[in-house]
Design a protein around this motif. Sequence first.
Motif, short mmCIF file in Angstrom:
data_model
loop_
_atom_site.label_atom_id
_atom_site.label_comp_id
_atom_site.label_asym_id
_atom_site.label_seq_id
_atom_site.Cartn_x
_atom_site.Cartn_y
_atom_site.Cartn_z
N ALA A 288 0.84 -1.20 0.00
CA ALA A 288 0.00 0.00 0.00
C ALA A 288 0.87 1.25 0.00
O ALA A 288 0.57 2.23 -0.68
CB ALA A 288 -0.92 0.00 1.21
N GLN A 289 1.96 1.18 0.74
CA GLN A 289 2.80 2.38 0.87
C GLN A 289 3.65 2.65 -0.37
O GLN A 289 3.72 3.78 -0.84
CB GLN A 289 3.71 2.24 2.09
N HIS A 290 4.29 1.61 -0.88
CA HIS A 290 5.24 1.83 -1.98
C HIS A 290 4.75 1.36 -3.33
O HIS A 290 5.44 1.58 -4.33
CB HIS A 290 6.55 1.11 -1.67
N GLY A 291 3.61 0.72 -3.38
CA GLY A 291 3.18 0.09 -4.63
C GLY A 291 3.88 -1.25 -4.79
O GLY A 291 4.94 -1.47 -4.22
N PHE A 292 3.29 -2.13 -5.58
CA PHE A 292 3.82 -3.48 -5.70
C PHE A 292 5.27 -3.48 -6.19
O PHE A 292 6.14 -4.07 -5.56
CB PHE A 292 2.95 -4.30 -6.65
N HIS A 293 5.52 -2.78 -7.28
CA HIS A 293 6.86 -2.81 -7.85
C HIS A 293 7.85 -1.95 -7.06
O HIS A 293 9.06 -2.19 -7.12
CB HIS A 293 6.84 -2.36 -9.30
N GLY A 294 7.34 -0.98 -6.35
CA GLY A 294 8.21 -0.13 -5.55
C GLY A 294 8.60 -0.78 -4.23
O GLY A 294 9.53 -0.35 -3.56
N ALA A 295 7.89 -1.82 -3.86
CA ALA A 295 8.16 -2.52 -2.60
C ALA A 295 9.10 -3.69 -2.82
O ALA A 295 9.05 -4.33 -3.86
CB ALA A 295 6.85 -3.03 -2.01
N THR A 296 9.93 -3.96 -1.84
CA THR A 296 10.79 -5.14 -1.93
C THR A 296 10.39 -6.14 -0.85
O THR A 296 9.80 -5.76 0.16
CB THR A 296 12.27 -4.78 -1.73
N THR A 297 10.72 -7.37 -1.11
CA THR A 297 10.43 -8.38 -0.09
C THR A 297 11.23 -8.09 1.18
O THR A 297 10.81 -8.43 2.27
CB THR A 297 10.75 -9.79 -0.60
N GLN A 298 12.35 -7.43 1.01
CA GLN A 298 13.14 -7.02 2.17
C GLN A 298 12.35 -6.05 3.05
O GLN A 298 12.38 -6.13 4.28
CB GLN A 298 14.45 -6.38 1.71
N PRO B 42 4.47 -18.20 -1.97
CA PRO B 42 5.30 -18.85 -2.99
C PRO B 42 6.10 -17.87 -3.83
O PRO B 42 7.11 -18.23 -4.43
CB PRO B 42 4.28 -19.58 -3.86
N SER B 43 5.63 -16.63 -3.91
CA SER B 43 6.31 -15.62 -4.71
C SER B 43 5.75 -14.26 -4.34
O SER B 43 4.69 -14.16 -3.70
CB SER B 43 6.07 -15.88 -6.20
N LYS B 44 6.42 -13.23 -4.76
CA LYS B 44 5.95 -11.88 -4.48
C LYS B 44 4.58 -11.66 -5.10
O LYS B 44 3.68 -11.11 -4.48
CB LYS B 44 6.97 -10.88 -5.03
N GLU B 45 4.43 -12.12 -6.32
CA GLU B 45 3.13 -12.00 -6.98
C GLU B 45 2.06 -12.79 -6.23
O GLU B 45 0.91 -12.35 -6.15
CB GLU B 45 3.22 -12.50 -8.43
N VAL C 52 -3.18 -10.63 -0.84
CA VAL C 52 -3.60 -9.33 -0.30
C VAL C 52 -4.84 -8.83 -1.03
O VAL C 52 -5.81 -8.40 -0.40
CB VAL C 52 -2.46 -8.30 -0.42
N CYS C 53 -4.82 -8.91 -2.35
CA CYS C 53 -5.97 -8.42 -3.13
C CYS C 53 -7.24 -9.19 -2.77
O CYS C 53 -8.31 -8.58 -2.61
CB CYS C 53 -5.69 -8.57 -4.62
N LEU C 54 -7.13 -10.48 -2.64
CA LEU C 54 -8.32 -11.28 -2.33
C LEU C 54 -8.89 -10.88 -0.97
O LEU C 54 -10.10 -10.74 -0.81
CB LEU C 54 -7.97 -12.77 -2.35
N ARG D 244 -3.93 -4.11 -8.32
CA ARG D 244 -4.44 -5.36 -8.91
C ARG D 244 -4.06 -5.47 -10.38
O ARG D 244 -3.95 -6.56 -10.93
CB ARG D 244 -5.94 -5.44 -8.71
N GLN D 245 -3.83 -4.34 -11.02
CA GLN D 245 -3.41 -4.37 -12.43
C GLN D 245 -2.09 -5.12 -12.62
O GLN D 245 -1.78 -5.55 -13.73
CB GLN D 245 -3.25 -2.93 -12.94
N HIS D 246 -1.31 -5.25 -11.57
CA HIS D 246 -0.02 -5.92 -11.70
C HIS D 246 -0.08 -7.41 -11.39
O HIS D 246 0.95 -8.08 -11.35
CB HIS D 246 1.01 -5.24 -10.80
N LEU D 247 -1.28 -7.90 -11.15
CA LEU D 247 -1.42 -9.34 -10.97
C LEU D 247 -1.13 -10.05 -12.29
O LEU D 247 -1.38 -9.50 -13.36
CB LEU D 247 -2.85 -9.67 -10.52
#
Lengths: 218, 218
Positions: free
Chosen positions: B31-41, B59-62, B68-70, B119-122
Amino acid sequence: MTVVPLPSRRSRTSPRRRAPEIIEAAARVFAQHGFHGATTQDIADVLGIRQASLYYYFPSKEGALELVCLQGVAGYFEVAKAIASGPGTAAEKLSRLIKSHLVPLTDRSDFVRVFLNERQHLPGESRRRIGKWSRGVERLFEDVVKEGVRRGEFRADLDTRLAVLAILGMANAAANWYRHEEVAIERISSEFARLVVDGVKKRRKPRSRGRRVPRPVR
Amino acid sequence: MTVVPLPSRRSRTSPRRRAPEIIEAAARVFAQHGFHGATTQDIADVLGIRQASLYYYFPSKEGALELVCLQGVAGYFEVAKAIASGPGTAAEKLSRLIKSHLVPLTDRSDFVRVFLNERQHLPGESRRRIGKWSRGVERLFEDVVKEGVRRGEFRADLDTRLAVLAILGMANAAANWYRHEEVAIERISSEFARLVVDGVKKRRKPRSRGRRVPRPVR
DNA sequence: GCGTTTATCTATAGCTCAATAGGTAGAATT
DNA sequence: AATTCTACCTATTGAGCTATAGATAAACGC
Protein backbone atom coordinates in the motif's frame (compact mmCIF):
# COMPACT_ATOMS: atom_id res chain seq x y z
CA MET A 1 41.26 30.06 -13.51
CA THR A 2 37.61 29.28 -14.04
CA VAL A 3 36.80 29.82 -17.66
CA VAL A 4 33.29 31.05 -18.13
CA PRO A 5 32.22 30.18 -21.65
CA LEU A 6 30.37 32.93 -23.44
CA PRO A 7 26.97 31.79 -24.62
CA SER A 8 27.54 31.16 -28.29
CA ARG A 9 24.80 31.84 -30.73
CA ARG A 10 24.41 28.19 -31.54
CA SER A 11 23.91 27.10 -27.96
CA ARG A 12 20.67 28.99 -27.97
CA THR A 13 19.19 27.18 -30.95
CA SER A 14 17.38 24.37 -29.21
CA PRO A 15 19.01 20.98 -29.36
CA ARG A 16 17.12 17.84 -28.40
CA ARG A 17 14.35 18.46 -30.85
CA ARG A 18 13.03 14.98 -30.26
CA ALA A 19 12.64 15.60 -26.54
CA PRO A 20 8.84 15.93 -26.65
CA GLU A 21 8.57 12.60 -28.43
CA ILE A 22 10.83 10.93 -25.86
CA ILE A 23 8.82 12.30 -22.94
CA GLU A 24 5.62 11.21 -24.55
CA ALA A 25 6.96 7.68 -24.85
CA ALA A 26 7.92 7.81 -21.19
CA ALA A 27 4.40 8.96 -20.31
CA ARG A 28 2.90 6.10 -22.26
CA VAL A 29 5.07 3.50 -20.59
CA PHE A 30 4.72 4.93 -17.08
CA ALA A 31 0.96 5.13 -17.52
CA GLN A 32 0.76 1.53 -18.59
CA HIS A 33 3.11 -0.17 -16.14
CA GLY A 34 3.52 2.34 -13.35
CA PHE A 35 6.81 4.05 -12.63
CA HIS A 36 8.51 1.17 -10.86
CA GLY A 37 6.98 -1.43 -13.14
CA ALA A 38 8.35 0.32 -16.21
CA THR A 39 11.92 -0.01 -17.39
CA THR A 40 13.93 2.45 -19.42
CA GLN A 41 14.24 -0.39 -21.90
CA ASP A 42 10.47 -0.31 -22.36
CA ILE A 43 10.65 3.37 -23.23
CA ALA A 44 13.50 2.82 -25.65
CA ASP A 45 11.55 0.02 -27.33
CA VAL A 46 8.62 2.33 -27.99
CA LEU A 47 10.99 4.76 -29.68
CA GLY A 48 13.08 2.19 -31.48
CA ILE A 49 16.35 3.42 -29.98
CA ARG A 50 18.82 1.98 -27.49
CA GLN A 51 18.19 2.18 -23.77
CA ALA A 52 21.33 4.19 -23.07
CA SER A 53 20.39 6.80 -25.69
CA LEU A 54 17.54 8.01 -23.50
CA TYR A 55 20.03 9.60 -21.15
CA TYR A 56 20.75 12.19 -23.79
CA TYR A 57 17.21 13.46 -23.15
CA PHE A 58 16.71 13.08 -19.44
CA PRO A 59 19.15 12.86 -16.55
CA SER A 60 17.54 9.92 -14.78
CA LYS A 61 14.40 7.84 -14.72
CA GLU A 62 13.09 9.95 -11.85
CA GLY A 63 13.86 13.06 -13.86
CA ALA A 64 11.74 11.69 -16.67
CA LEU A 65 8.90 11.08 -14.23
CA GLU A 66 9.09 14.65 -13.07
CA LEU A 67 8.93 15.98 -16.62
CA VAL A 68 5.91 13.82 -17.36
CA CYS A 69 4.13 14.90 -14.18
CA LEU A 70 4.74 18.57 -14.86
CA GLN A 71 3.34 18.31 -18.36
CA GLY A 72 0.34 16.49 -16.94
CA VAL A 73 -0.84 19.59 -15.14
CA ALA A 74 0.82 22.41 -17.07
CA GLY A 75 -1.41 25.42 -17.39
CA TYR A 76 -4.27 23.88 -15.49
CA PHE A 77 -4.02 25.95 -12.35
CA GLU A 78 -4.31 29.26 -14.20
CA VAL A 79 -7.45 28.15 -15.98
CA ALA A 80 -9.03 26.89 -12.78
CA LYS A 81 -8.15 30.08 -10.95
CA ALA A 82 -9.73 32.19 -13.66
CA ILE A 83 -12.92 30.18 -13.42
CA ALA A 84 -13.06 30.34 -9.62
CA SER A 85 -12.64 34.09 -9.52
CA GLY A 86 -14.73 34.69 -12.63
CA PRO A 87 -18.42 35.50 -13.08
CA GLY A 88 -21.39 33.21 -12.71
CA THR A 89 -23.30 31.34 -10.05
CA ALA A 90 -21.47 28.84 -7.88
CA ALA A 91 -23.17 26.00 -9.74
CA GLU A 92 -21.99 27.36 -13.06
CA LYS A 93 -18.47 27.82 -11.83
CA LEU A 94 -18.37 24.38 -10.29
CA SER A 95 -19.53 22.90 -13.58
CA ARG A 96 -16.83 24.77 -15.43
CA LEU A 97 -14.21 23.64 -12.94
CA ILE A 98 -15.21 20.02 -13.41
CA LYS A 99 -15.09 20.43 -17.14
CA SER A 100 -11.70 22.12 -17.14
CA HIS A 101 -10.48 19.34 -14.90
CA LEU A 102 -11.36 16.75 -17.50
CA VAL A 103 -10.35 18.41 -20.77
CA PRO A 104 -6.64 17.54 -20.46
CA LEU A 105 -7.69 13.91 -20.83
CA THR A 106 -8.49 14.55 -24.48
CA ASP A 107 -4.95 15.22 -25.56
CA ARG A 108 -2.65 14.10 -22.74
CA SER A 109 -4.37 11.36 -20.84
CA ASP A 110 -1.12 9.46 -20.28
CA PHE A 111 0.48 12.49 -18.69
CA VAL A 112 -2.52 13.06 -16.46
CA ARG A 113 -2.68 9.44 -15.41
CA VAL A 114 0.99 9.43 -14.53
CA PHE A 115 0.54 12.59 -12.53
CA LEU A 116 -2.38 11.14 -10.62
CA ASN A 117 -1.03 7.65 -10.01
CA GLU A 118 2.74 8.02 -9.91
CA ARG A 119 3.53 11.41 -8.45
CA GLN A 120 3.89 9.77 -5.07
CA HIS A 121 7.10 8.21 -6.33
CA LEU A 122 8.76 11.51 -7.11
CA PRO A 123 11.80 12.28 -4.99
CA GLY A 124 11.21 14.39 -1.88
CA GLU A 125 11.60 17.92 -3.10
CA SER A 126 9.49 17.82 -6.24
CA ARG A 127 6.89 15.68 -4.53
CA ARG A 128 6.37 18.35 -1.92
CA ARG A 129 6.18 21.03 -4.59
CA ILE A 130 3.52 19.10 -6.44
CA GLY A 131 1.63 18.33 -3.24
CA LYS A 132 1.35 22.04 -2.67
CA TRP A 133 -0.03 22.47 -6.16
CA SER A 134 -2.67 19.82 -5.50
CA ARG A 135 -3.78 21.47 -2.31
CA GLY A 136 -4.09 24.69 -4.26
CA VAL A 137 -6.50 23.05 -6.67
CA GLU A 138 -8.54 21.57 -3.83
CA ARG A 139 -8.68 25.05 -2.38
CA LEU A 140 -10.11 26.55 -5.56
CA PHE A 141 -12.85 23.95 -5.62
CA GLU A 142 -13.59 24.41 -1.96
CA ASP A 143 -13.81 28.17 -2.29
CA VAL A 144 -16.43 27.85 -4.98
CA VAL A 145 -18.41 25.30 -2.98
CA LYS A 146 -18.26 27.49 0.11
CA GLU A 147 -19.37 30.45 -1.94
CA GLY A 148 -22.36 28.42 -3.06
CA VAL A 149 -23.28 27.65 0.51
CA ARG A 150 -22.77 31.23 1.64
CA ARG A 151 -25.01 32.53 -1.11
CA GLY A 152 -27.74 30.06 -0.22
CA GLU A 153 -27.33 28.40 -3.57
CA PHE A 154 -26.11 25.12 -2.08
CA ARG A 155 -27.40 23.24 0.95
CA ALA A 156 -26.34 24.81 4.23
CA ASP A 157 -25.59 21.43 5.79
CA LEU A 158 -23.08 20.51 3.10
CA ASP A 159 -19.68 19.35 4.32
CA THR A 160 -17.66 21.36 1.85
CA ARG A 161 -14.43 19.48 2.41
CA LEU A 162 -16.01 16.10 1.78
CA ALA A 163 -17.91 17.44 -1.20
CA VAL A 164 -14.68 18.59 -2.79
CA LEU A 165 -12.94 15.30 -2.14
CA ALA A 166 -15.90 13.50 -3.66
CA ILE A 167 -15.89 15.67 -6.76
CA LEU A 168 -12.16 15.34 -7.32
CA GLY A 169 -12.27 11.62 -6.70
CA MET A 170 -14.98 11.19 -9.26
CA ALA A 171 -13.26 13.37 -11.83
CA ASN A 172 -9.81 11.90 -11.34
CA ALA A 173 -11.11 8.38 -11.59
CA ALA A 174 -12.24 9.16 -15.11
CA ALA A 175 -8.60 9.24 -16.17
CA ASN A 176 -8.42 5.53 -15.50
CA TRP A 177 -11.46 4.35 -17.40
CA TYR A 178 -12.30 6.87 -20.09
CA ARG A 179 -10.09 5.18 -22.69
CA HIS A 180 -12.08 1.97 -22.49
CA GLU A 181 -15.49 3.52 -22.28
CA GLU A 182 -16.60 5.11 -25.49
CA VAL A 183 -17.77 8.42 -24.20
CA ALA A 184 -16.64 11.88 -25.18
CA ILE A 185 -15.12 14.04 -22.47
CA GLU A 186 -17.74 16.64 -23.24
CA ARG A 187 -20.41 14.16 -22.28
CA ILE A 188 -18.69 13.04 -19.10
CA SER A 189 -18.20 16.61 -17.98
CA SER A 190 -21.80 17.59 -18.33
CA GLU A 191 -23.11 14.42 -16.71
CA PHE A 192 -20.73 14.76 -13.78
CA ALA A 193 -21.53 18.41 -13.32
CA ARG A 194 -25.22 17.70 -13.35
CA LEU A 195 -24.77 14.81 -10.94
CA VAL A 196 -22.88 16.92 -8.45
CA VAL A 197 -25.29 19.81 -8.61
CA ASP A 198 -28.60 17.96 -8.82
CA GLY A 199 -27.90 14.40 -7.71
CA VAL A 200 -29.69 11.41 -9.19
CA LYS A 201 -33.06 12.06 -7.64
CA LYS A 202 -35.90 13.39 -9.67
CA ARG A 203 -36.91 16.82 -8.57
CA ARG A 204 -40.46 17.69 -7.96
CA LYS A 205 -41.71 20.09 -10.55
CA PRO A 206 -41.42 23.32 -8.61
CA ARG A 207 -44.69 25.03 -9.45
CA SER A 208 -46.88 23.34 -12.06
CA ARG A 209 -49.71 21.41 -10.50
CA GLY A 210 -51.00 19.96 -13.78
CA ARG A 211 -50.73 16.37 -14.81
CA ARG A 212 -47.37 14.78 -15.13
CA VAL A 213 -45.84 14.12 -18.50
CA PRO A 214 -46.36 10.37 -18.87
CA ARG A 215 -43.20 8.33 -18.69
CA PRO A 216 -42.24 6.86 -22.06
CA VAL A 217 -43.11 3.19 -22.36
CA ARG A 218 -40.12 0.80 -22.20
CA MET B 1 6.06 -46.83 -6.82
CA THR B 2 4.47 -43.50 -6.07
CA VAL B 3 3.86 -43.31 -2.39
CA VAL B 4 0.70 -41.45 -1.59
CA PRO B 5 1.04 -40.16 1.94
CA LEU B 6 -2.08 -40.60 3.98
CA PRO B 7 -3.28 -37.36 5.49
CA SER B 8 -1.96 -37.61 9.00
CA ARG B 9 -3.84 -36.04 11.81
CA ARG B 10 -1.18 -33.41 12.20
CA SER B 11 -1.27 -32.19 8.66
CA ARG B 12 -4.79 -30.97 9.26
CA THR B 13 -3.86 -28.77 12.20
CA SER B 14 -3.00 -25.57 10.41
CA PRO B 15 0.65 -24.72 10.17
CA ARG B 16 1.80 -21.21 9.30
CA ARG B 17 -0.09 -19.68 12.15
CA ARG B 18 1.68 -16.42 11.55
CA ALA B 19 0.45 -16.23 7.96
CA PRO B 20 -2.16 -13.52 8.62
CA GLU B 21 0.49 -11.33 10.19
CA ILE B 22 2.82 -11.86 7.25
CA ILE B 23 0.13 -10.97 4.70
CA GLU B 24 -0.80 -7.92 6.69
CA ALA B 25 2.78 -6.74 6.58
CA ALA B 26 2.79 -7.28 2.83
CA ALA B 27 -0.40 -5.27 2.52
CA ARG B 28 1.12 -2.42 4.49
CA VAL B 29 4.25 -2.33 2.38
CA PHE B 30 2.45 -2.73 -0.95
CA ALA B 31 0.00 0.00 0.00
CA GLN B 32 2.80 2.38 0.87
CA HIS B 33 5.24 1.83 -1.98
CA GLY B 34 3.18 0.09 -4.63
CA PHE B 35 3.82 -3.48 -5.70
CA HIS B 36 6.86 -2.81 -7.85
CA GLY B 37 8.21 -0.13 -5.55
CA ALA B 38 8.16 -2.52 -2.60
CA THR B 39 10.79 -5.14 -1.93
CA THR B 40 10.43 -8.38 -0.09
CA GLN B 41 13.14 -7.02 2.17
CA ASP B 42 10.79 -4.18 3.15
CA ILE B 43 8.20 -6.72 4.20
CA ALA B 44 10.72 -8.73 6.18
CA ASP B 45 11.88 -5.56 7.94
CA VAL B 46 8.36 -4.83 9.14
CA LEU B 47 8.19 -8.31 10.64
CA GLY B 48 11.73 -8.42 11.97
CA ILE B 49 12.61 -11.61 10.11
CA ARG B 50 14.92 -12.41 7.18
CA GLN B 51 13.89 -11.79 3.61
CA ALA B 52 14.19 -15.43 2.60
CA SER B 53 11.96 -16.52 5.49
CA LEU B 54 8.97 -14.97 3.81
CA TYR B 55 8.97 -17.74 1.25
CA TYR B 56 7.81 -20.10 3.92
CA TYR B 57 4.53 -18.17 3.88
CA PHE B 58 4.01 -17.28 0.22
CA PRO B 59 5.30 -18.85 -2.99
CA SER B 60 6.31 -15.62 -4.71
CA LYS B 61 5.95 -11.88 -4.48
CA GLU B 62 3.13 -12.00 -6.98
CA GLY B 63 1.48 -14.70 -4.92
CA ALA B 64 1.59 -12.40 -1.93
CA LEU B 65 -0.04 -9.67 -3.98
CA GLU B 66 -2.83 -12.01 -4.93
CA LEU B 67 -3.46 -12.97 -1.32
CA VAL B 68 -3.60 -9.33 -0.30
CA CYS B 69 -5.97 -8.42 -3.13
CA LEU B 70 -8.32 -11.28 -2.33
CA GLN B 71 -8.50 -10.27 1.32
CA GLY B 72 -9.17 -6.71 0.23
CA VAL B 73 -12.53 -7.67 -1.19
CA ALA B 74 -13.40 -10.87 0.65
CA GLY B 75 -17.06 -11.09 1.48
CA TYR B 76 -17.92 -7.80 -0.10
CA PHE B 77 -19.78 -9.11 -3.10
CA GLU B 78 -22.25 -11.12 -1.04
CA VAL B 79 -23.11 -8.11 1.10
CA ALA B 80 -23.57 -5.88 -1.93
CA LYS B 81 -25.71 -8.47 -3.66
CA ALA B 82 -27.96 -8.80 -0.63
CA ILE B 83 -28.45 -5.05 -0.56
CA ALA B 84 -29.16 -4.80 -4.28
CA SER B 85 -31.81 -7.49 -4.20
CA GLY B 86 -33.14 -6.49 -0.80
CA PRO B 87 -35.99 -4.20 0.20
CA GLY B 88 -36.17 -0.43 0.10
CA THR B 89 -36.30 2.41 -2.38
CA ALA B 90 -33.53 2.73 -4.94
CA ALA B 91 -32.17 5.72 -3.06
CA GLU B 92 -32.01 3.75 0.15
CA LYS B 93 -30.35 0.83 -1.52
CA LEU B 94 -27.85 3.05 -3.27
CA SER B 95 -26.99 4.66 0.04
CA ARG B 96 -26.48 1.27 1.62
CA LEU B 97 -24.32 0.15 -1.27
CA ILE B 98 -22.11 3.19 -0.89
CA LYS B 99 -21.83 2.59 2.80
CA SER B 100 -20.99 -1.07 2.45
CA HIS B 101 -18.41 -0.09 -0.13
CA LEU B 102 -16.64 2.07 2.42
CA VAL B 103 -16.82 0.03 5.61
CA PRO B 104 -13.86 -2.24 4.74
CA LEU B 105 -11.69 0.85 5.03
CA THR B 106 -12.17 0.81 8.78
CA ASP B 107 -10.33 -2.42 9.41
CA ARG B 108 -8.41 -3.27 6.25
CA SER B 109 -7.65 -0.08 4.41
CA ASP B 110 -4.25 -1.33 3.29
CA PHE B 111 -5.79 -4.39 1.69
CA VAL B 112 -8.39 -2.29 -0.06
CA ARG B 113 -5.85 0.21 -1.31
CA VAL B 114 -3.67 -2.56 -2.68
CA PHE B 115 -6.64 -4.09 -4.40
CA LEU B 116 -7.63 -0.79 -5.97
CA ASN B 117 -4.19 0.43 -6.97
CA GLU B 118 -2.12 -2.68 -7.59
CA ARG B 119 -4.44 -5.36 -8.91
CA GLN B 120 -3.41 -4.37 -12.43
CA HIS B 121 -0.02 -5.92 -11.70
CA LEU B 122 -1.42 -9.34 -10.97
CA PRO B 123 -0.39 -12.04 -13.44
CA GLY B 124 -2.81 -12.71 -16.31
CA GLU B 125 -5.11 -15.34 -14.94
CA SER B 126 -5.91 -13.90 -11.54
CA ARG B 127 -6.14 -10.41 -13.01
CA ARG B 128 -8.87 -11.51 -15.34
CA ARG B 129 -10.68 -13.28 -12.53
CA ILE B 130 -10.61 -10.14 -10.45
CA GLY B 131 -11.61 -7.97 -13.38
CA LYS B 132 -14.72 -10.07 -13.68
CA TRP B 133 -15.45 -9.53 -10.02
CA SER B 134 -15.16 -5.76 -10.47
CA ARG B 135 -17.56 -5.76 -13.36
CA GLY B 136 -19.95 -7.71 -11.18
CA VAL B 137 -19.88 -4.98 -8.57
CA GLU B 138 -20.40 -2.27 -11.18
CA ARG B 139 -23.34 -4.29 -12.39
CA LEU B 140 -24.96 -4.36 -8.95
CA PHE B 141 -24.69 -0.61 -8.67
CA GLU B 142 -25.99 -0.10 -12.16
CA ASP B 143 -28.98 -2.36 -11.58
CA VAL B 144 -30.00 -0.32 -8.58
CA VAL B 145 -29.57 2.95 -10.43
CA LYS B 146 -31.57 1.64 -13.38
CA GLU B 147 -34.26 0.47 -11.01
CA GLY B 148 -34.40 4.00 -9.61
CA VAL B 149 -34.90 5.41 -13.07
CA ARG B 150 -37.48 2.81 -14.01
CA ARG B 151 -39.49 3.52 -10.92
CA GLY B 152 -39.44 7.25 -11.60
CA GLU B 153 -37.47 7.77 -8.46
CA PHE B 154 -34.38 9.04 -10.28
CA ARG B 155 -34.17 11.40 -13.23
CA ALA B 156 -35.15 9.80 -16.52
CA ASP B 157 -32.31 11.50 -18.39
CA LEU B 158 -29.66 9.99 -16.12
CA ASP B 159 -26.79 8.21 -17.85
CA THR B 160 -26.72 5.20 -15.56
CA ARG B 161 -23.33 3.96 -16.68
CA LEU B 162 -21.65 7.30 -16.05
CA ALA B 163 -23.46 7.71 -12.78
CA VAL B 164 -22.09 4.39 -11.56
CA LEU B 165 -18.57 5.21 -12.65
CA ALA B 166 -18.85 8.52 -10.87
CA ILE B 167 -20.08 6.93 -7.66
CA LEU B 168 -17.42 4.24 -7.64
CA GLY B 169 -14.70 6.75 -8.48
CA MET B 170 -15.73 8.94 -5.60
CA ALA B 171 -15.98 6.06 -3.14
CA ASN B 172 -12.75 4.38 -4.19
CA ALA B 173 -10.83 7.63 -4.00
CA ALA B 174 -11.66 7.75 -0.31
CA ALA B 175 -9.29 4.83 0.24
CA ASN B 176 -6.42 7.11 -0.68
CA TRP B 177 -7.16 10.08 1.55
CA TYR B 178 -9.24 8.90 4.46
CA ARG B 179 -6.23 8.13 6.62
CA HIS B 180 -5.04 11.73 6.51
CA GLU B 181 -8.40 13.37 6.84
CA GLU B 182 -9.89 13.05 10.27
CA VAL B 183 -13.33 11.86 9.38
CA ALA B 184 -15.15 8.73 10.39
CA ILE B 185 -16.22 6.35 7.66
CA GLU B 186 -19.75 6.67 8.95
CA ARG B 187 -19.65 10.36 8.20
CA ILE B 188 -18.14 9.96 4.75
CA SER B 189 -20.73 7.37 3.80
CA SER B 190 -23.69 9.49 4.70
CA GLU B 191 -22.31 12.61 3.08
CA PHE B 192 -21.46 10.77 -0.12
CA ALA B 193 -24.82 9.07 -0.24
CA ARG B 194 -26.58 12.35 0.27
CA LEU B 195 -24.43 14.02 -2.37
CA VAL B 196 -25.20 11.37 -4.95
CA VAL B 197 -28.90 11.37 -4.27
CA ASP B 198 -29.53 15.06 -3.75
CA GLY B 199 -26.52 16.89 -5.16
CA VAL B 200 -25.15 20.06 -3.65
CA LYS B 201 -27.97 22.32 -4.68
CA LYS B 202 -30.49 23.50 -2.21
CA ARG B 203 -33.91 22.16 -2.95
CA ARG B 204 -36.90 24.37 -3.07
CA LYS B 205 -39.23 23.63 -0.23
CA PRO B 206 -41.79 21.44 -2.01
CA ARG B 207 -45.09 22.77 -0.73
CA SER B 208 -44.89 25.36 2.04
CA ARG B 209 -45.41 28.87 0.74
CA GLY B 210 -44.76 30.55 4.08
CA ARG B 211 -41.71 32.60 4.94
CA ARG B 212 -38.35 30.98 4.73
CA VAL B 213 -36.50 29.98 7.83
CA PRO B 214 -33.89 32.73 8.09
CA ARG B 215 -30.38 31.54 7.43
CA PRO B 216 -28.28 31.58 10.58
CA VAL B 217 -26.01 34.61 10.80
CA ARG B 218 -22.32 33.79 10.17
C1' DG C 1 36.21 21.70 -46.75
C1' DC C 2 36.72 21.85 -41.57
C1' DG C 3 35.67 22.10 -36.93
C1' DT C 4 31.64 21.59 -34.02
C1' DT C 5 27.33 19.91 -32.44
C1' DT C 6 23.69 16.55 -32.32
C1' DA C 7 21.95 12.20 -31.81
C1' DT C 8 22.76 8.09 -31.60
C1' DC C 9 25.59 3.59 -30.68
C1' DT C 10 28.41 -0.29 -28.01
C1' DA C 11 30.03 -2.04 -23.90
C1' DT C 12 29.93 -2.56 -19.30
C1' DA C 13 30.15 -1.42 -14.35
C1' DG C 14 27.71 -1.79 -10.29
C1' DC C 15 23.91 -2.76 -7.83
C1' DT C 16 19.50 -4.61 -6.26
C1' DC C 17 16.36 -7.98 -5.92
C1' DA C 18 13.59 -12.36 -6.11
C1' DA C 19 14.09 -16.86 -5.34
C1' DT C 20 16.41 -21.44 -4.18
C1' DA C 21 19.08 -24.78 -1.42
C1' DG C 22 20.10 -26.57 2.52
C1' DG C 23 20.56 -26.29 7.49
C1' DT C 24 18.84 -26.16 12.48
C1' DA C 25 16.77 -25.30 17.11
C1' DG C 26 13.01 -26.20 19.50
C1' DA C 27 8.14 -27.66 19.92
C1' DA C 28 4.79 -31.19 19.23
C1' DT C 29 3.54 -35.91 18.56
C1' DT C 30 3.83 -40.73 19.26
C1' DA D 1 13.15 -41.26 23.83
C1' DA D 2 12.74 -41.03 19.07
C1' DT D 3 10.68 -38.85 15.28
C1' DT D 4 8.51 -35.39 12.79
C1' DC D 5 7.14 -30.78 11.95
C1' DT D 6 7.38 -25.73 12.34
C1' DA D 7 9.45 -21.59 11.70
C1' DC D 8 12.91 -19.70 10.96
C1' DC D 9 18.18 -18.99 9.42
C1' DT D 10 22.60 -18.49 6.21
C1' DA D 11 24.52 -18.32 1.89
C1' DT D 12 24.22 -17.72 -2.75
C1' DT D 13 22.78 -17.66 -7.59
C1' DG D 14 21.32 -15.41 -11.47
C1' DA D 15 18.72 -12.15 -13.70
C1' DG D 16 17.54 -7.56 -14.66
C1' DC D 17 18.09 -2.79 -14.30
C1' DT D 18 20.00 2.11 -14.10
C1' DA D 19 23.55 4.76 -15.34
C1' DT D 20 28.26 5.97 -17.17
C1' DA D 21 32.09 6.12 -20.57
C1' DG D 22 33.60 6.57 -24.76
C1' DA D 23 33.05 6.14 -29.86
C1' DT D 24 30.97 7.68 -34.20
C1' DA D 25 28.24 9.10 -38.16
C1' DA D 26 25.69 12.53 -40.00
C1' DA D 27 24.25 17.37 -40.08
C1' DC D 28 25.38 22.03 -39.51
C1' DG D 29 27.64 26.52 -39.76
C1' DC D 30 31.33 29.20 -41.57
